[in-house]
Design an enzyme around this catalytic site. Sequence first.
Site, PDB file in Angstrom:
ATOM      1  N   HIS A  41      38.239  43.222  44.739  1.00  0.00           N
ATOM      2  CA  HIS A  41      36.879  43.593  45.135  1.00  0.00           C
ATOM      3  C   HIS A  41      36.100  42.376  45.637  1.00  0.00           C
ATOM      4  O   HIS A  41      35.237  41.836  44.952  1.00  0.00           O
ATOM      5  CB  HIS A  41      36.161  44.252  43.960  1.00  0.00           C
ATOM      6  CG  HIS A  41      36.580  45.664  43.735  1.00  0.00           C
ATOM      7  ND1 HIS A  41      36.355  46.344  42.564  1.00  0.00           N
ATOM      8  CD2 HIS A  41      37.221  46.543  44.555  1.00  0.00           C
ATOM      9  CE1 HIS A  41      36.841  47.570  42.671  1.00  0.00           C
ATOM     10  NE2 HIS A  41      37.366  47.708  43.864  1.00  0.00           N
ATOM     11  N   HIS A  74      44.014  46.578  40.835  1.00  0.00           N
ATOM     12  CA  HIS A  74      43.373  47.389  39.798  1.00  0.00           C
ATOM     13  C   HIS A  74      44.315  48.389  39.153  1.00  0.00           C
ATOM     14  O   HIS A  74      43.998  48.951  38.106  1.00  0.00           O
ATOM     15  CB  HIS A  74      42.178  48.135  40.406  1.00  0.00           C
ATOM     16  CG  HIS A  74      41.294  47.251  41.219  1.00  0.00           C
ATOM     17  ND1 HIS A  74      41.404  47.158  42.596  1.00  0.00           N
ATOM     18  CD2 HIS A  74      40.313  46.400  40.858  1.00  0.00           C
ATOM     19  CE1 HIS A  74      40.514  46.282  43.048  1.00  0.00           C
ATOM     20  NE2 HIS A  74      39.841  45.812  42.015  1.00  0.00           N
ATOM     21  N   CYS A  97      47.500  43.784  38.479  1.00  0.00           N
ATOM     22  CA  CYS A  97      47.458  42.605  37.615  1.00  0.00           C
ATOM     23  C   CYS A  97      48.317  42.865  36.379  1.00  0.00           C
ATOM     24  O   CYS A  97      48.203  43.927  35.748  1.00  0.00           O
ATOM     25  CB  CYS A  97      46.018  42.309  37.198  1.00  0.00           C
ATOM     26  SG  CYS A  97      45.887  40.991  35.964  1.00  0.00           S
ATOM     27  N   HIS A 125      35.437  53.321  38.106  1.00  0.00           N
ATOM     28  CA  HIS A 125      36.090  52.080  38.523  1.00  0.00           C
ATOM     29  C   HIS A 125      37.581  52.360  38.715  1.00  0.00           C
ATOM     30  O   HIS A 125      38.194  53.055  37.907  1.00  0.00           O
ATOM     31  CB  HIS A 125      35.880  50.988  37.472  1.00  0.00           C
ATOM     32  CG  HIS A 125      36.296  49.628  37.943  1.00  0.00           C
ATOM     33  ND1 HIS A 125      37.611  49.215  37.956  1.00  0.00           N
ATOM     34  CD2 HIS A 125      35.573  48.588  38.432  1.00  0.00           C
ATOM     35  CE1 HIS A 125      37.675  47.982  38.421  1.00  0.00           C
ATOM     36  NE2 HIS A 125      36.455  47.580  38.722  1.00  0.00           N
ATOM     37  N   GLU A 127      40.215  50.627  38.205  1.00  0.00           N
ATOM     38  CA  GLU A 127      41.057  50.240  37.070  1.00  0.00           C
ATOM     39  C   GLU A 127      41.027  51.316  35.991  1.00  0.00           C
ATOM     40  O   GLU A 127      42.058  51.650  35.391  1.00  0.00           O
ATOM     41  CB  GLU A 127      40.611  48.902  36.483  1.00  0.00           C
ATOM     42  CG  GLU A 127      41.482  48.475  35.305  1.00  0.00           C
ATOM     43  CD  GLU A 127      40.988  47.233  34.586  1.00  0.00           C
ATOM     44  OE1 GLU A 127      41.250  47.110  33.372  1.00  0.00           O
ATOM     45  OE2 GLU A 127      40.336  46.385  35.226  1.00  0.00           O
ATOM     46  N   CYS A 198      40.471  40.426  29.756  1.00  0.00           N
ATOM     47  CA  CYS A 198      41.406  39.375  30.140  1.00  0.00           C
ATOM     48  C   CYS A 198      40.817  37.979  29.947  1.00  0.00           C
ATOM     49  O   CYS A 198      39.606  37.793  29.850  1.00  0.00           O
ATOM     50  CB  CYS A 198      41.865  39.583  31.583  1.00  0.00           C
ATOM     51  SG  CYS A 198      40.756  38.925  32.828  1.00  0.00           S
ATOM     52  N   SER A 226      32.376  44.301  42.498  1.00  0.00           N
ATOM     53  CA  SER A 226      33.211  43.525  41.579  1.00  0.00           C
ATOM     54  C   SER A 226      32.659  43.629  40.166  1.00  0.00           C
ATOM     55  O   SER A 226      31.580  43.117  39.865  1.00  0.00           O
ATOM     56  CB  SER A 226      33.255  42.054  42.022  1.00  0.00           C
ATOM     57  OG  SER A 226      33.794  41.239  40.994  1.00  0.00           O
ATOM     58  N   ASN A 228      33.667  42.250  37.267  1.00  0.00           N
ATOM     59  CA  ASN A 228      33.513  40.999  36.513  1.00  0.00           C
ATOM     60  C   ASN A 228      32.382  40.141  37.056  1.00  0.00           C
ATOM     61  O   ASN A 228      31.700  39.456  36.296  1.00  0.00           O
ATOM     62  CB  ASN A 228      34.843  40.236  36.467  1.00  0.00           C
ATOM     63  CG  ASN A 228      35.164  39.517  37.749  1.00  0.00           C
ATOM     64  OD1 ASN A 228      34.775  38.371  37.946  1.00  0.00           O
ATOM     65  ND2 ASN A 228      35.879  40.175  38.649  1.00  0.00           N
ATOM     66  N   SER A 270      37.328  37.343  41.751  1.00  0.00           N
ATOM     67  CA  SER A 270      37.883  37.739  43.049  1.00  0.00           C
ATOM     68  C   SER A 270      37.226  37.009  44.217  1.00  0.00           C
ATOM     69  O   SER A 270      37.470  37.351  45.375  1.00  0.00           O
ATOM     70  CB  SER A 270      37.749  39.256  43.238  1.00  0.00           C
ATOM     71  OG  SER A 270      36.437  39.696  42.953  1.00  0.00           O
TER      72      SER A 270
END
EC number: 1.17.7.4
Length: 317
Positions: A41, A74, A97, A125, A127, A198, A226, A228, A270
């Site tokens: 993203h 994702h 990932c 999202h 993910e 993570c 994004s 994060n 990212s």
Amino acid sequence: MQILLANPRGFCAGVDRAISIVERAIEMYGAPIYVRHEVVHNRYVVDSLRERGAIFIEDIAEVPDGSILIFSAHGVSQAVRAEARARELTMLFDATCPLVTKVHMEVARASRKGKEAILIGHAGHPEVEGTMGQYNNPKGGMYLVESPDDVWKLNVKDENNLCFMTQTTLSVDDTSAVIDALHRRFPKIIGPRKDDICYATTNRQEAVRNLANDADVVLVVGSKNSSNSNRLAELAQRMGKPAYLIDSAADIQESWLQNAKCIGVTAGASAPDILVQQVIARLQALGAVGSVELRGREESIVFEVPKELRVEVKQVD
């Protein structure tokens, strides 16, 4: 006016791997290469890969037979994976990932054992959609919660047969509050041995805490979609500092910097370093003098690309 740089910031191992998979596939097989969803993203990264021949799609039906397809970092659901395998594709690469794959395995294990699973994450999202899609046991159940309130409203089939897992890019503080609520509501619930958030998310949030202690204003380099990157801006704001999520140096408004003696700069997992360097140059053009990088956690994790793509590729600026 001084610039403070968070450490660590920018690319994580999973993002680096995902981008490398697309770059190497283009180099080895030629354009076009199809990618389901934005590989990561970040607008700059996606635009750069698109210019080189990547085609980003949301529906596998858009991919012509005989093409090469890559799953984004994702992850995807079992249904999407099965759909792709049923197609007549030349090659299929998975840029998920490895830390997301770990969560997928936790969900799949719960499904096989008939445990009900609760995922802490943000609805919509990609993910989360991929992780929820690992559960296929009709006798059990898979539930999504985002807040402690969601936990208290949740109805499950068997409170004694529950487990939970989390999206990898959440706020550490917010997730801790939800986990506490889960343990209070369901005393016998089982969680992962180690938090699913993570290392890169955790480290970058810790770095922003350190940054916000000294900065008057915080700039977070990252795209609006994004997860994060958004969490970094929110964390700085919670610490009482004005914080702005920016795609590039062009987004910086001079009014943000009025009366600021110290500007903090970080980047989501990212966001490439070239964008940070452009932000530094823009701030210096606006009067900032020098930059200082704060001390932080060293990161040495590297995730290998698929063996079919392990060849030298041309360096791209």
